[in-house]
Design a protein around this motif. Structure first.
Motif, short mmCIF file in Angstrom:
data_model
loop_
_atom_site.label_atom_id
_atom_site.label_comp_id
_atom_site.label_asym_id
_atom_site.label_seq_id
_atom_site.Cartn_x
_atom_site.Cartn_y
_atom_site.Cartn_z
N HIS A 23 24.28 37.86 -13.88
CA HIS A 23 25.52 38.57 -14.23
C HIS A 23 25.60 39.94 -13.54
N ALA A 24 24.54 40.76 -13.66
CA ALA A 24 24.59 42.06 -13.00
C ALA A 24 24.73 41.89 -11.49
N VAL A 25 24.17 40.77 -10.98
CA VAL A 25 24.20 40.50 -9.54
C VAL A 25 25.64 40.32 -9.02
N VAL A 26 26.52 39.92 -9.90
CA VAL A 26 27.94 39.76 -9.53
C VAL A 26 28.55 41.15 -9.24
N TYR A 27 27.95 42.20 -9.83
CA TYR A 27 28.45 43.57 -9.69
C TYR A 27 27.61 44.38 -8.69
N GLY A 28 26.94 43.68 -7.80
CA GLY A 28 26.20 44.37 -6.74
C GLY A 28 24.81 44.86 -7.12
N LYS A 29 24.35 44.45 -8.29
CA LYS A 29 22.98 44.82 -8.70
C LYS A 29 22.00 43.77 -8.15
N PRO A 30 20.71 44.14 -8.02
CA PRO A 30 19.77 43.15 -7.47
C PRO A 30 19.39 42.06 -8.46
N ALA A 31 18.93 40.96 -7.93
CA ALA A 31 18.39 39.88 -8.77
C ALA A 31 17.11 39.35 -8.13
N ILE A 32 16.21 38.85 -8.98
CA ILE A 32 15.02 38.15 -8.47
C ILE A 32 15.20 36.67 -8.79
N LEU A 188 33.62 35.23 -16.08
CA LEU A 188 34.92 35.80 -16.45
C LEU A 188 34.83 36.58 -17.77
N GLY A 189 34.02 36.07 -18.71
CA GLY A 189 33.82 36.73 -19.99
C GLY A 189 33.25 38.14 -19.79
N VAL A 190 32.26 38.24 -18.90
CA VAL A 190 31.67 39.56 -18.62
C VAL A 190 32.71 40.45 -17.93
N TYR A 194 33.98 44.12 -19.03
CA TYR A 194 33.97 45.22 -18.04
C TYR A 194 35.35 45.90 -17.98
N ASP A 195 36.39 45.08 -17.95
CA ASP A 195 37.75 45.65 -17.86
C ASP A 195 38.13 46.38 -19.15
N LYS A 196 37.62 45.87 -20.27
CA LYS A 196 37.97 46.45 -21.57
C LYS A 196 37.22 47.76 -21.80
N ASN A 197 35.95 47.77 -21.43
CA ASN A 197 35.14 48.95 -21.68
C ASN A 197 34.21 49.19 -20.49
N ARG A 198 34.80 49.77 -19.45
CA ARG A 198 34.11 49.89 -18.17
C ARG A 198 32.83 50.72 -18.25
N LEU A 199 32.93 51.88 -18.88
CA LEU A 199 31.77 52.79 -18.92
C LEU A 199 30.57 52.15 -19.62
N LYS A 200 30.89 51.56 -20.79
CA LYS A 200 29.82 50.94 -21.58
C LYS A 200 29.18 49.77 -20.82
N LEU A 238 21.23 41.40 -21.83
CA LEU A 238 22.10 40.23 -21.64
C LEU A 238 22.85 39.91 -22.94
N GLU A 239 22.16 40.15 -24.06
CA GLU A 239 22.83 39.93 -25.35
C GLU A 239 24.00 40.90 -25.51
N LYS A 240 23.81 42.12 -25.01
CA LYS A 240 24.91 43.10 -25.08
C LYS A 240 26.09 42.66 -24.21
N LEU A 241 25.81 41.87 -23.17
CA LEU A 241 26.90 41.33 -22.34
C LEU A 241 27.57 40.12 -23.00
N GLU A 242 27.04 39.73 -24.16
CA GLU A 242 27.60 38.65 -24.97
C GLU A 242 27.58 37.30 -24.26
N VAL A 243 26.46 36.98 -23.62
CA VAL A 243 26.38 35.70 -22.92
C VAL A 243 25.39 34.72 -23.57
N ILE A 244 24.91 35.10 -24.77
CA ILE A 244 23.89 34.25 -25.41
C ILE A 244 24.34 33.86 -26.83
N SER A 245 24.18 32.60 -27.15
CA SER A 245 24.62 32.11 -28.46
C SER A 245 23.64 32.54 -29.56
#
Ligand code: PMV
Length: 313
Positions: A23-32, A188-190, A194-200, A238-245
């Motif tokens: 997910h962060a990798v979609v925003y230009g952050k690194p991934a392993i 899209l959920g993330v 992001y659009d709703k609360n960009r800073l956070k 990742l839980e804060k990004l709300e991607v885990i059940s």
């Protein structure tokens, strides 16, 4: 016309797991990322009609075929394409990327084009875009090159990566169930968050970047304590990004209570299944026992496997 089975070309591409940075990798952050020893095989041969034999995603394979043939100015070529796979579909193990990479590579070989991984990866990325909308390109890159990769998408046209060497053996994969959502929906959920609360959201993504760098150091030094701490931190973010059940969170908390750590290793899922989770424990048996109690499939994979390759030509 070449109808002989002997003329069949077969290539294969590996699945993958994301060790950190999804997910962060979609925003230009690194991934392993790591390629795994589960592969998808594509065979191509000339035929009198167009056929795709697969239990995978026939639509994606069809799109991949048409895209590559068009790129090389051969849109009317008639082919029989057979696809078989060892990679579970839609669980975060990179089955769609492996399909895009192997189909592209098979057609390169069939059309007698040089087996140029950079070009194969570029085309596979275009095919992935069709499937997911806005992918980072990490999945197709690891499936093409294999091994372990540090990957970062700087812009749409500049994706940087470096091969890494690790010796990681203390991981077990546990399947929490196929997510109801697609990768595209999760991404899209993330984006909505992001659009709703960009800073956070930016703060969370920056924190994920820190954990990815920390994990790199931990792997490099094989510091088990730091690996455990970092995976736990990564999972919380990742839980804060709300991607885990809630279902998957409970399993992960159970692993933590037993002294281990776990995180999703792909797009995740919110409703019930969150796909494969990457679980770490100094004693792997503890993880197998827990999975058995919860009635969830658990298995080991070899990490750092070879990228796309020709099996038969
Ligand atoms: O679940 P998968 O294997 O499709 O992995 C997706 C990884 C994401 O970071 C969520 C999206 C991406 O394009 O990198």
């Amino acid at each position: 016309m070449k109808e002989d089975v002997e003329d069949k070309i077969t290539v294969s591409a590996p699945g993958k797991i994301i060790l950190s940075g999804e997910h962060a990798v979609v925003y230009g952050k690194p991934a392993i990322l790591a390629a795994i020893n589960r592969r998808l095989f594509v065979s191509v041969r000339q035929s009198s009609k167009n056929e795709i034999i697969t239990s995978e995603s026939p639509k994606l394979a069809e799109f991949a075929r048409d895209f590559v043939l068009k790129t090389f100015g051969k849109p009317r070529e008639k082919l029989r394409i057979e696809i078989s796979s060892e990679i579970s579909i839609g669980c975060g193990m990179g089955s769609s990327a492996a399909l895009a990479v192997a189909t592209t590579a098979g057609l390169f070989k069939y059309l007698n084009k040089p087996f140029d991984k950079e070009k194969i990866n570029e085309i596979a990325y275009e095919i992935e875009k069709k499937q997911h909308g806005n992918p980072s390109g990490g999945d197709n890159t690891i499936s093409t090159y294999g091994g372990f990769l540090w990957f970062r998408k700087e812009t749409e046209f500049l994706k940087l990566f470096k091969q890494l060497q690790f010796d990681l053996t203390k991981f077990v994969l546990i399947n929490t169930g196929r997510p109801k959502e697609t990768t595209g929906e999760m991404v899209l959920g993330v984006r909505k968050l992001y659009d709703k609360n960009r800073l956070k959201t930016e703060k969370i993504l920056n924190e994920i970047e820190k954990t990815t760098k920390q994990l790199l150091v931990a792997f490099n030094q094989m510091d088990e304590k730091l690996i455990r701490i970092t995976i736990r931190e990564n999972e919380r973010l990742l839980e804060k990004l709300e991607v885990i059940s809630n279902f998957a969170k409970k399993i992960i908390r159970g692993i933590e209570k037993l002294g281990g750590a776990a995180k999703i290793c792909g797009a995740g899922g919110k409703k019930k299944g969150s796909g494969i989770i990457l679980a770490f424990h100094p004693q792997k048996d503890v993880l197998f026992e827990l999975a058995k109690k919860k009635n969830l499939p658990a298995f080991e994979v070899k990490l750092g496997e070879e990228g796309v390759r020709i099996e038969k030509s």
